[in-house]
Design a protein around this motif. Structure first.
Motif, PDB file in Angstrom:
ATOM      1  N   UNK A 110     -20.827 -60.614 -31.787  1.00 51.73           N
ATOM      2  CA  UNK A 110     -19.817 -61.045 -32.753  1.00 51.73           C
ATOM      3  C   UNK A 110     -18.885 -62.064 -32.106  1.00 51.73           C
ATOM      4  N   UNK A 111     -17.866 -62.453 -32.822  1.00 51.64           N
ATOM      5  CA  UNK A 111     -16.872 -63.371 -32.290  1.00 51.64           C
ATOM      6  C   UNK A 111     -15.488 -62.750 -32.461  1.00 51.64           C
ATOM      7  N   UNK A 112     -14.704 -62.746 -31.377  1.00 53.62           N
ATOM      8  CA  UNK A 112     -13.409 -62.063 -31.419  1.00 53.62           C
ATOM      9  C   UNK A 112     -12.432 -62.863 -32.291  1.00 53.62           C
ATOM     10  N   UNK A 113     -12.218 -64.129 -31.937  1.00 52.88           N
ATOM     11  CA  UNK A 113     -11.253 -64.906 -32.713  1.00 52.88           C
ATOM     12  C   UNK A 113     -11.783 -65.220 -34.108  1.00 52.88           C
ATOM     13  N   UNK A 114     -13.116 -65.289 -34.268  1.00 46.07           N
ATOM     14  CA  UNK A 114     -13.690 -65.475 -35.604  1.00 46.07           C
ATOM     15  C   UNK A 114     -13.366 -64.267 -36.483  1.00 46.07           C
ATOM     16  N   UNK A 115     -13.499 -63.068 -35.921  1.00 47.36           N
ATOM     17  CA  UNK A 115     -13.146 -61.852 -36.675  1.00 47.36           C
ATOM     18  C   UNK A 115     -11.658 -61.876 -37.028  1.00 47.36           C
ATOM     19  N   UNK A 116     -10.825 -62.300 -36.062  1.00 40.71           N
ATOM     20  CA  UNK A 116      -9.378 -62.368 -36.322  1.00 40.71           C
ATOM     21  C   UNK A 116      -9.095 -63.338 -37.463  1.00 40.71           C
ATOM     22  N   UNK A 117      -9.771 -64.484 -37.457  1.00 35.95           N
ATOM     23  CA  UNK A 117      -9.549 -65.492 -38.498  1.00 35.95           C
ATOM     24  C   UNK A 117      -9.942 -64.984 -39.880  1.00 35.95           C
ATOM     25  N   UNK A 118     -11.147 -64.391 -39.957  1.00 31.75           N
ATOM     26  CA  UNK A 118     -11.648 -63.968 -41.275  1.00 31.75           C
ATOM     27  C   UNK A 118     -10.847 -62.759 -41.778  1.00 31.75           C
ATOM     28  N   UNK A 119     -10.550 -61.821 -40.870  1.00 33.72           N
ATOM     29  CA  UNK A 119      -9.782 -60.632 -41.299  1.00 33.72           C
ATOM     30  C   UNK A 119      -8.396 -61.050 -41.781  1.00 33.72           C
ATOM     31  N   UNK A 120      -7.745 -61.958 -41.044  1.00 32.85           N
ATOM     32  CA  UNK A 120      -6.398 -62.398 -41.446  1.00 32.85           C
ATOM     33  C   UNK A 120      -6.452 -63.094 -42.804  1.00 32.85           C
ATOM     34  N   UNK A 121      -7.440 -63.996 -42.965  1.00 37.62           N
ATOM     35  CA  UNK A 121      -7.540 -64.737 -44.226  1.00 37.62           C
ATOM     36  C   UNK A 121      -7.819 -63.787 -45.392  1.00 37.62           C
ATOM     37  N   UNK A 122      -8.656 -62.779 -45.150  1.00 43.16           N
ATOM     38  CA  UNK A 122      -9.068 -61.871 -46.239  1.00 43.16           C
ATOM     39  C   UNK A 122      -7.909 -61.006 -46.732  1.00 43.16           C
ATOM     40  N   UNK A 123      -6.847 -60.863 -45.938  1.00 41.29           N
ATOM     41  CA  UNK A 123      -5.721 -60.023 -46.404  1.00 41.29           C
ATOM     42  C   UNK A 123      -5.101 -60.586 -47.667  1.00 41.29           C
ATOM     43  N   UNK A 124      -5.177 -61.932 -47.840  1.00 41.48           N
ATOM     44  CA  UNK A 124      -4.561 -62.543 -49.030  1.00 41.48           C
ATOM     45  C   UNK A 124      -5.618 -63.006 -50.041  1.00 41.48           C
ATOM     46  N   UNK A 125      -6.893 -62.614 -49.816  1.00 40.98           N
ATOM     47  CA  UNK A 125      -7.946 -63.032 -50.752  1.00 40.98           C
ATOM     48  C   UNK A 125      -7.917 -62.148 -52.002  1.00 40.98           C
ATOM     49  N   UNK A 126      -8.562 -62.650 -53.050  1.00 41.11           N
ATOM     50  CA  UNK A 126      -8.692 -61.863 -54.278  1.00 41.11           C
ATOM     51  C   UNK A 126      -9.874 -60.908 -54.088  1.00 41.11           C
ATOM     52  N   UNK A 127      -9.656 -59.603 -54.276  1.00 36.80           N
ATOM     53  CA  UNK A 127     -10.773 -58.660 -54.162  1.00 36.80           C
ATOM     54  C   UNK A 127     -11.014 -58.192 -52.732  1.00 36.80           C
ATOM     55  N   UNK A 128     -12.208 -57.596 -52.546  1.00 38.49           N
ATOM     56  CA  UNK A 128     -12.501 -56.892 -51.289  1.00 38.49           C
ATOM     57  C   UNK A 128     -13.441 -57.695 -50.406  1.00 38.49           C
ATOM     58  N   UNK A 129     -13.104 -57.755 -49.132  1.00 41.37           N
ATOM     59  CA  UNK A 129     -13.966 -58.412 -48.138  1.00 41.37           C
ATOM     60  C   UNK A 129     -14.512 -57.337 -47.204  1.00 41.37           C
ATOM     61  N   UNK A 130     -15.799 -57.422 -46.886  1.00 39.55           N
ATOM     62  CA  UNK A 130     -16.376 -56.541 -45.872  1.00 39.55           C
ATOM     63  C   UNK A 130     -16.898 -57.435 -44.749  1.00 39.55           C
ATOM     64  N   UNK A 131     -16.383 -57.244 -43.540  1.00 33.96           N
ATOM     65  CA  UNK A 131     -16.903 -57.993 -42.390  1.00 33.96           C
ATOM     66  C   UNK A 131     -17.916 -57.107 -41.685  1.00 33.96           C
TER      67      UNK A 131
END
Ligand code: EPU
Length: 448
Positions: free
Chosen positions: A167-188
């Motif tokens: 996996x990617x550490x900072x990539x996970x940080x980027x996607x998780x942070x962005x998904x907090x304000x997304x519409x609906x549910x994100x699963x990484x």
């Protein structure tokens, strides 16, 4: 440029407190872009990478007030969306602002980070993850330009973040942070499990985010409309702690560490114990659970001689690549042949040639290095190439006979707060001087 002049052969004794983690603090700082409410971060280490991130956030409209290791941040102007090449080239971790800025401001323009001394370091997984949330991404003039969909918000989806090296550490940080304000549910899926990701999730949750599963390969984020402020203390630095452990082991010393994140260090501790190093928690009796397993007190002691081992770097909870160089430096003095295989950054071996200049016997074949232990290392002028390689050279120099000059210690200042002062406080002999001061002292400093 500063150098370290290190007199080897000193035993260490005394106690060191482990600082807050650089690699946790950088994405935490970037996550302040997700809100205009005040955020207080405590135990932020005083490092050049942190100051660069604060400068970048300042350009992006997030003001900060710093009182030692406590920083109060607040977004006051959300119009600027460009993380310029001038700053990004000084610090790859600037990529962490991409996800938060995109999610909150609708557009983000971040200069594409280049390679660095430890390898190529692409960001394709970061971009793939944000695209899966509906972002439109283009490359313009060397900048990554990302925009939210027409609806004005990112849209939750399932995102797979596995690449050729895990996996990617900072990539996970980027996607998780962005998904907090997304519409609906994100699963990484195939999320990084590093403790720094757990710390980021903890802070985001305290700001109102809905996140489950951080620390496991599947993280679920239910988007919310907005996030508020918080007051958060950064986790201690497991790599700094591991570096001190190696320094104690290489010099045959006994030291105490406080604020030590033992819970995040199972793999390095397992390898240290195989080498013959004792790590004894002293704050709670054996069998009694600690109140906070990430902030322990322990004694590190190293009876000589050290034993050889095999190490393979892996994503957490495997052995961290960020401790590979420090372990290699220590194993140069172990009995027998050790084998280190690098599975995260295949090119991360720049320290090998420098260790060889000090008398080490290291043979590299592709992603594997064989270290044949020698009975002594000898001081020499050496060149720091990246942060962790430099830390390895400092450890080798502390264990060597004679004087070592480590050049280009700005690499060390990126990730270790006042390393020389801290190691001197437990008995090391390390003097920081400028190159001109060094040349005034002439051959003496070079052991000639
Ligand atoms: N990778 C890809 N595509 C991507 C991203 C990564 O192929 O889009 C590859 C990398 O090239 C590498 C592997 O995946 O082979 C892991 O890279 P990762 O993205 O996890 O690294 P990072 O997040 O950029 C952080 C730390 C590094 C640490 C690595 C691995 C920070 C600021 N940096 O980098 O720390 O080595 O995770 O644990 O958190 C250091 O502190 O000295 C340091 C280099």
């Amino acid at each position: 440029m500063d150098v370290f002049v290190i007199e080897g052969g000193r035993k260490l004794s005394g106690s060191l407190r482990v600082n807050g983690s650089k690699n946790a603090a950088l994405p935490l700082l970037a996550a302040t872009l997700l809100t205009d409410a005040p955020v207080t971060l405590r135990d932020v280490p005083e490092l050049s990478d942190i100051f660069n991130m604060l400068r970048l956030l300042g350009e992006l409209g997030v003001e900060n007030e710093r009182d030692g290791t406590t920083i109060r941040l607040q977004g006051v102007d959300e119009t600027e969306v460009h993380a310029r090449y001038d700053i990004v080239r000084t610090m790859r971790a600037s990529i962490c602002v991409l996800g938060p800025m995109l999610a909150r401001r609708g557009t983000a323009r971040v200069s594409m980070p280049g390679g660095c001394a430890i390898g190529q370091r692409p960001v394709d997984l970061h971009l793939r993850g944000l695209e899966a949330l509906g972002a439109r991404i283009e490359l313009e003039g060397g900048d990554i330009v990302a925009r939210v969909p027409q609806s004005g918000r990112l849209i939750g989806d399932t995102v797979f973040l596995g690449g050729p090296f895990g996996s990617t550490v900072l990539g996970t940080a980027n996607v998780m942070s962005a998904a907090t304000l997304a519409e609906g549910t994100t699963v990484i899926e195939c999320a990084a499990c590093e403790p720094e990701i757990v710390d980021l999730a903890d802070m985001l949750i305290s700001m109102g985010a809905r996140i489950r599963g951080a620390g496991s390969p599947r993280i679920t984020i239910e988007g919310v409309e907005s996030l508020g402020g918080t007051d958060h203390t950064v986790i201690p630095d497991r790599i700094e702690a591991g570096t001190y452990m190696c320094a104690a082991a290489a010099t045959g010393s006994t030291i105490e560490l406080t604020n030590c994140p033992l819970d995040a260090m199972m793999s390095p501790i397992d390898r240290l114990e195989a080498i013959g190093v004792h790590i004894d928690p002293t704050d709670y009796p054996r069998g009694v659970a600690a109140d906070n397993p990430m902030r322990r007190t322990c004694t590190i002691s190293a009876p000589e001689p050290l034993r050889s081992v095999q190490i393979t770097t892996q994503p957490h909870p495997g052995f961290p690549t960020d401790l590979q160089a420090q372990f290699m430096a220590m194993l140069c003095l172990a009995q027998g042949n050790s084998v280190i295989t690098e599975k995260i950054f295949p090119e991360r071996f720049l320290h090998v040639a420098e260790l060889t200049r000090m008398g080490a016997q290291v043979h590299r074949h592709g992603t594997t290095a064989v270290i044949s232990g020698v009975s002594k290392l000898t001081g020499a002028p050496v060149m720091a190439s990246d942060l962790r390689a430099s830390a390895g050279l400092v450890i080798a120099a502390m264990a060597a006979e004679g004087t070592t000059v480590v050049n280009r210690v700005y690499h060390i200042d990126r990730g270790y707060e006042k390393l020389e002062e801290r190691l001197c406080s437990v008995g090391a002999s390390i003097t920081r001087m400028s190159e001109s001061e060094l040349s005034e002292q002439g051959v003496n400093a070079l052991g000639g």
